[in-house]
Structures are given as structure tokens and as C-alpha cells.
Design an enzyme around this catalytic site. Structure first.
Site, PDB file in Angstrom:
ATOM      1  N   GLY A 165       0.905  -1.527  -0.108  1.00 30.42           N
ATOM      2  CA  GLY A 165       0.511   0.275   0.645  1.00 30.42           C
ATOM      3  C   GLY A 165       0.785   1.121  -0.155  1.00 30.42           C
ATOM      4  O   GLY A 165       0.794   2.142  -0.452  1.00 30.42           O
ATOM      5  N   CYS A 203       2.266   1.739  13.021  1.00 25.77           N
ATOM      6  CA  CYS A 203       4.367   2.213  12.458  1.00 25.77           C
ATOM      7  C   CYS A 203       3.744   4.260  13.275  1.00 25.77           C
ATOM      8  O   CYS A 203       4.664   4.704  12.814  1.00 25.77           O
ATOM      9  CB  CYS A 203       3.958   2.418  10.765  1.00 25.77           C
ATOM     10  SG  CYS A 203       2.546   2.155  10.145  1.00 25.77           S
TER      11      CYS A 203
END
Ligand code: PLP
Length: 399
Positions: free
Chosen positions: A72, A327
Site C-alpha cells: 500500500g 507504525c
């Protein structure tokens, strides 16, 4: 010992066994290079084209509008850098302040080479206002990029309305649909989008495979150069097993989406109701209605700095949840950039717990989680009369 409860599907999802079965031959005997003209190569090519049609069908696109990428993240990079490079000018990217790092960091990189970047604000629910986009469109814009669903708070943007505005100004519209795909219905023609990013591992497919939808006629330059695969937009020998897995995952998601959305919304609502009942200090983040079916983000007043310990206690008791995005810097106790952009102060923005449910979660798991959570919270409550270790001992009984 109880099996673990996995409530972190926004980070990644377990591979569906049906997907693994579909991938099997392409990790073994069916090893051909899809660019080869012999039988082995032709078999790999045919499998890729079947998968392309399956992924296209998930979002109402034509198969030739799907470009496979390695993630992605790469799809997001290709969308923005490809659109700016194709314009032949430094250009102007309009995005939001709550995008994934794959967009924000690409914008930062582009800014370094002279691209103007505008970050649209969001309201307290995480929604972008169409008026702010209209204002930004008064100047010349190369591409607008607004995520379909936010990974931290789960809010869904009014993509159809926002993209429609860009069409009135003849400006490209990209949406990062990595969190939305397979969870809510998406149709590129109804949404008026030109570019849309996908990632297989968020919909029970394999990691390391993504795709960018590129509407026919959209001018885009490659960012990876080589043998000219994927219509010249993404050179490299294709990840055949990954692509086949992505196709299978997309086909299953399409088939099961409507029922799954109802089931996961029911779980979400039950958890939300129970949170407000058993933990009155809790408050929810994100839009109350326009949100991903299985996604709940919440904070605990007065315990914002305990989130890391709470996460560890839940983990020890057999439950995997997350503090913000997988993240983000939130693990180190830093405030979440998404929550700051939504107007929360530093303290509140540190204290987010994210539950994201998926296909293999059951009602029994929800029940068990709702028993475990108040014990874990009590362990770190400032008004707890006991040492956290006593409460943690109690928690160990759940394992
Ligand atoms: N965009 C969003 C909204 C995401 O949540 C993620 C992953 O967390 C990505 C992009 C990146 O996708 P990938 O992990 O496939 O690189």
C-alpha cells in the site's frame, strides 16, 4: 490455556486459509515468470490476470486499471509522485493532516523538490470539510489525496462528495483505501476517484503486495524503472503468489463484505456500550457513525500515560490491541499526530487504545475481552487501593 484474542486487524490481518490454498501452487511447482512465453510463463500470466480481475471487481474497476505494487505504501508513493512527475511541473498536492505516513512522508519528499503541499484540517471527529477543499481548489492543484478510512480513529471520509468537487475543477483525486477496502463497499465510478491505493494484508491476504487503481486516461509516470511490467508503471518480475493471494482475498472480501460489516458493527457497538457502562472514565475517538465496522479507538481520562502498561497487561492476559497505528510514534509515548490534528491536547493525544476486529473474531472473544479489560484498567487506576501486581495476578487467571 485460552487461545489469544487478536484485535489488531488495522495493523495486519491473519491470512485466510482459503487464500493460502490459492497461493500454494505458486509457491511450489507453478513458478514460471509471467513474461516468459512458454507454458510455465503462460500459466503464471493467466493466474495474474485472474487476480487482476478479482481485485478490480472489489472496487468496481476494469482489470486493466489495476497496477500491482509491492505494498500500500508503494501504491501511495506511485499515486502522488507519479501524478506530480507526469504533470511536468513541481505542482501542488492537497492532502489532509491525518494521512498515513506513506502519504505524509511522500509529500515531505515532494516538498523538498519544490512541490507545494497543502494539509487540509479535520474536525474533532476526524472529518475533512468540503468547504476547506473548495478553498484549496481556488489555486492550481495537481492532485488531491484524502484517505477513505483513517487507520488510527476509524473515521470514514465523504469521498464521493470530496472527489466530486475536484472533478468540477478538473483535478486528479487519489484516495488511500488501504483500511477501507474489503470492509466497506467501494466503487471507483460512484466515488469519482482517479487513483486508489490497496494493500492485501489488510484484508486477510498476504503481506508485501498492494495495488494502485489508475483510471483509464490518467497521466501517471512510473517511479520504478526496468522491464516495463504492469503497463510500464511498475517494472519488476511480478510477485505471482502474492498477486494470486491478493486476488483470492479480494474475491472472498467482496462475497462476504455485507454480512461481515453487519457482524463487526454489532461487535463494535456492544464494546462501545460496555465501555461507557463499565469504564465511565472512557471516551471514544473518531466519528460515532461514519466509521469502520470493527474499529474502536478510545481513551481513559486520567490514565492517558498508562496506555503502554495497559497494552502490555492486555497482551499478557492474551489480548492483542494497539496504541494508535502500528507504525506511529505512539508506542514511545509520543502524542498521536492524528489526535493532535483533531484538536486533542497533548495529554489526551497520548492515551489512545485501538481495537480493530476482523473475520475470525467471535462473540465469545468479545465477551472475554469485556471481562478482561476492566481488570486490566483497574490495575493501573490511580484510585486502585491495591498494588498493580495484585490486579495483574487476577488478570493472569484469564490466560
Ligand atoms: N495507508 C494506510 C491508511 C495504512 O493503514 C497502511 C498500513 O498500515 C498503509 C497505507 C501502508 O500499507 P502497507 O503496509 O501495505 O505498506
Amino acid at each position: 490455556m485460552n487461545p489469544r484474542i487478536y484485535f489488531d486487524h488495522s495493523a495486519t490481518t491473519p491470512l485466510d486459509p482459503r487464500v493460502l490454498t490459492a497461493m500454494g501452487p505458486f509457491l511450489g511447482g507453478a513458478f514460471g515468470n509471467p513474461s516468459s512465453l512458454h507454458q510455465e510463463g503462460r500459466a503464471a500470466r493467466a493466474a495474474i490476470e485472474t487476480a487482476r480481475a478479482q481485485v478490480a471487481s472489489l472496487i468496481g474497476a476494469e482489470p486493466e486499471e489495476i497496477i500491482f505494487t509491492a505494498s500500500g505504501t508503494e501504491a501511495d508513493n506511485l499515486a502522488l509522485m507519479g501524478a506530480v512527475r507526469a504533470s511536468g511541473r513541481p505542482g501542488h498536492v492537497v492532502t489532509t493532516s491525518i494521512e498515513h505516513a506513506a502519504i505524509l512522508e511522500t509529500c515531505r519528499f515532494l516538498a523538498g523538490s519544490g512541490t507545494k503541499i497543502t494539509h487540509l484540517p479535520v474536525d474533532a471527529d476526524g472529518l475533512v470539510s468540503p468547504q476547506s477543499l473548495l478553498r484549496a481548489l481556488q489555486s492550481q492543484v495537481t492532485v488531491v489525496s484524502i484517505m477513505a478510512a483513517n487507520n488510527v480513529v476509524g473515521t470514514l471520509q465523504p469521498i464521493e462528495e470530496l472527489a466530486h468537487l475536484t472533478k468540477l475543477h478538473d483535478v486528479l483525486f487519489h484516495t488511500d483505501a488501504v483500511q477501507a477496502a474489503g470492509k466497506i463497499s467501494l466503487d471507483v465510478n460512484r466515488l469519482h476517484v482517479d487513483l486508489l491505493s490497496l494493500s492485501a494484508h489488510k484484508l486477510h491476504g498476504p503481506k508485501g503486495i498492494g495495488a494502485l487503481y489508475v483510471r483509464k486516461g490518467t497521466r501517471l509516470s512510473p517511479i520504478v524503472f526496468g522491464g516495463g511490467q504492469e503497463r510500464g508503471l511498475r517494472s519488476a518480475t511480478e510477485n505471482v503468489a502474492g498477486i494470486v493471494g491478493f486476488g483470492a482475498a479480494a474475491a472472498i472480501a467482496r462475497e462476504e463484505l455485507a454480512d461481515e460489516a453487519i457482524r463487526l458493527t454489532e461487535f463494535r457497538e456492544r464494546i462501545a456500550k460496555e465501555l461507557s457502562r463499565s469504564l465511565p472514565q472512557s471516551y471514544l475517538f473518531g466519528h460515532p457513525v461514519h466509521r469502520l465496522p470493527g474499529h474502536i479507538s478510545f481513551g481513559l481520562r486520567g490514565q492517558e500515560r498508562e496506555v503502554g502498561k495497559l497494552l502490555a497487561a492486555l497482551d499478557a492476559a492474551g489480548v492483542a490491541v494497539s496504541a494508535g497505528s502500528a507504525c506511529s510514534a505512539n508506542h514511545s509515548g509520543e502524542p498521536s499526530g492524528v489526535l493532535l490534528a483533531m484538536g486533542y491536547d497533548d495529554e489526551r493525544a497520548r492515551g489512545l487504545l485501538r481495537l480493530s476486529l476482523g473475520r475470525f473474531n467471535t462473540e465469545q472473544e468479545v465477551d472475554r475481552f469485556l471481562e478482561i479489560l476492566p481488570c486490566a484498567v483497574a490495575a493501573f487506576s490511580p484510585t486502585n487501593r491495591y498494588e498493580p501486581s495484585h490486579s495483574l495476578e487476577a488478570l493472569a487467571n484469564f490466560v
